[in-house]
Scaffold this motif. Structure first.
Motif, PDB file in Angstrom:
ATOM      1  N   CYS A  80       0.724  -1.438   0.101  1.00 22.84           N
ATOM      2  CA  CYS A  80      -0.468  -0.142   0.225  1.00 22.84           C
ATOM      3  C   CYS A  80       0.746   1.230  -0.053  1.00 22.84           C
ATOM      4  O   CYS A  80       1.895   1.601   0.791  1.00 22.84           O
ATOM      5  N   TYR A 110       0.605   9.108   0.947  1.00 22.75           N
ATOM      6  CA  TYR A 110       0.379   9.840   0.480  1.00 22.75           C
ATOM      7  C   TYR A 110       0.549  10.510  -1.257  1.00 22.75           C
ATOM      8  O   TYR A 110       1.724  11.037  -1.553  1.00 22.75           O
ATOM      9  N   GLY A 158      -5.406   4.072  -3.188  1.00 21.06           N
ATOM     10  CA  GLY A 158      -6.326   5.072  -1.971  1.00 21.06           C
ATOM     11  C   GLY A 158      -7.403   5.869  -3.813  1.00 21.06           C
ATOM     12  O   GLY A 158      -7.375   5.512  -4.538  1.00 21.06           O
ATOM     13  N   SER A 187      -5.038   9.039  -2.309  1.00 24.52           N
ATOM     14  CA  SER A 187      -4.229   8.803  -0.408  1.00 24.52           C
ATOM     15  C   SER A 187      -5.658   8.056  -0.377  1.00 24.52           C
ATOM     16  O   SER A 187      -6.342   7.985  -0.511  1.00 24.52           O
ATOM     17  N   TRP A 188      -5.280   7.811   1.059  1.00 25.32           N
ATOM     18  CA  TRP A 188      -5.994   7.071   1.452  1.00 25.32           C
ATOM     19  C   TRP A 188      -7.434   7.158   2.515  1.00 25.32           C
ATOM     20  O   TRP A 188      -8.067   7.084   2.941  1.00 25.32           O
ATOM     21  N   HIS A 208     -11.608   2.046   2.907  1.00 27.66           N
ATOM     22  CA  HIS A 208     -11.082   1.201   2.444  1.00 27.66           C
ATOM     23  C   HIS A 208     -10.691   0.049   2.741  1.00 27.66           C
ATOM     24  O   HIS A 208      -9.965  -0.684   2.166  1.00 27.66           O
ATOM     25  N   GLY A 217       0.270   4.397   3.628  1.00 26.38           N
ATOM     26  CA  GLY A 217       0.223   3.398   4.060  1.00 26.38           C
ATOM     27  C   GLY A 217       0.544   1.913   4.997  1.00 26.38           C
ATOM     28  O   GLY A 217       0.012   1.462   4.977  1.00 26.38           O
ATOM     29  N   THR A 276      -2.954   1.951   6.696  1.00 24.01           N
ATOM     30  CA  THR A 276      -4.377   2.053   6.390  1.00 24.01           C
ATOM     31  C   THR A 276      -3.303  -0.216   6.615  1.00 24.01           C
ATOM     32  O   THR A 276      -4.523  -0.427   7.023  1.00 24.01           O
ATOM     33  N   TRP A 325      -6.486  -1.641   8.213  1.00 23.64           N
ATOM     34  CA  TRP A 325      -7.668  -2.929   7.895  1.00 23.64           C
ATOM     35  C   TRP A 325      -6.932  -4.179   8.341  1.00 23.64           C
ATOM     36  O   TRP A 325      -8.063  -5.705   8.903  1.00 23.64           O
TER      37      TRP A 325
END
Length: 214
Positions: A30, A33, A61, A77-78, A91, A120, A123, A127
């Motif tokens: 992942c 930004y 993203g 971006s995420w 996401h 990431g 993220t 997740w």
């Protein structure tokens, strides 16, 4: 009064290698930004060169924008701080759906590595607390595990996990000292994080990636 409406939308990801019954290793990577998966995934091409049992999946993203002004280069971006919980749900849902699609084409014992770079890292951390699989290896590059994850949830994920924290000596956004503090915090949660410093800035390092792929 603000309301939310769940809608279908098209998500994008990049893939290196072909999924098959021969697949032994899958990497989910992942980006950070302002990056795009199509460029980010190139850092991992060495994993699949002359190797038909490894596949790299690079999701992108869901929010894209012009990096400067009203035109030119585009990044993704995420999430941002605005409506962040809804964006996190979006996401996480995307990544779970993608993982389900990918892993359904692999043997049950496929080895999974998850890597996050910069933005990431948060993220992938969020997740994996809600993912339908457990990776063999989590790599956090130039970022950290999200502090808003409940300690008991983080402990359940991290305790049995191979965890690598990668940091450049001259990173503009996170220092080696901060990475060391994070290593200590994660150790208190039962993790066994391995700190991997390298000479460089806020970037992926090929030599480090090669060493972690072993």
């Amino acid at each position: 009064m603000e309301h939310h409406l769940t809608v279908a939308r098209t998500a994008r990801y990049q893939q290196l290698g072909e999924l098959s019954a021969r697949t032994k290793r899958v990497w989910f990577v992942c980006h950070g930004y302002g990056q795009l998966a199509a460029y980010f995934v190139r850092h991992f091409a060495f994993l699949v060169d002359n190797c038909d049992d490894t596949v790299v999946i690079a999701p992108e993203g869901l929010s894209r924008f012009y990096l400067q002004g009203n035109g030119g280069r585009v990044g993704a971006s995420w999430m941002t701080r605005d409506d962040r919980l809804a964006e996190i749900d979006d996401h996480v849902g995307f990544l779970n759906q993608l993982a389900g699609l990918v892993l359904a084409k692999c043997p049950a014992d496929v080895e999974i590595t998850v890597l996050g770079f910069s933005q990431g890292t948060a993220t992938v951390g969020r997740w994996l607390t809600r993912a339908l699989f457990r990776p063999a290896h989590l790599i956090l590059c130039a970022g950290g595990f999200p502090e808003d994850v409940a300690p008991e949830t983080a402990r359940d994920l991290l305790t049995p996990l191979r965890l690598s924290l990668v940091i450049g000596s001259n990173d503009e956004y996170i220092s080696v000292a901060q990475a060391t503090e994070q290593q200590q915090r994660l150790a208190q949660l039962g993790a066994s994080p391995h700190l991997v410093p390298f000479e460089g800035r806020h970037e992926l390092n090929r030599a480090v990636l090669e060493s972690l792929a072993v």
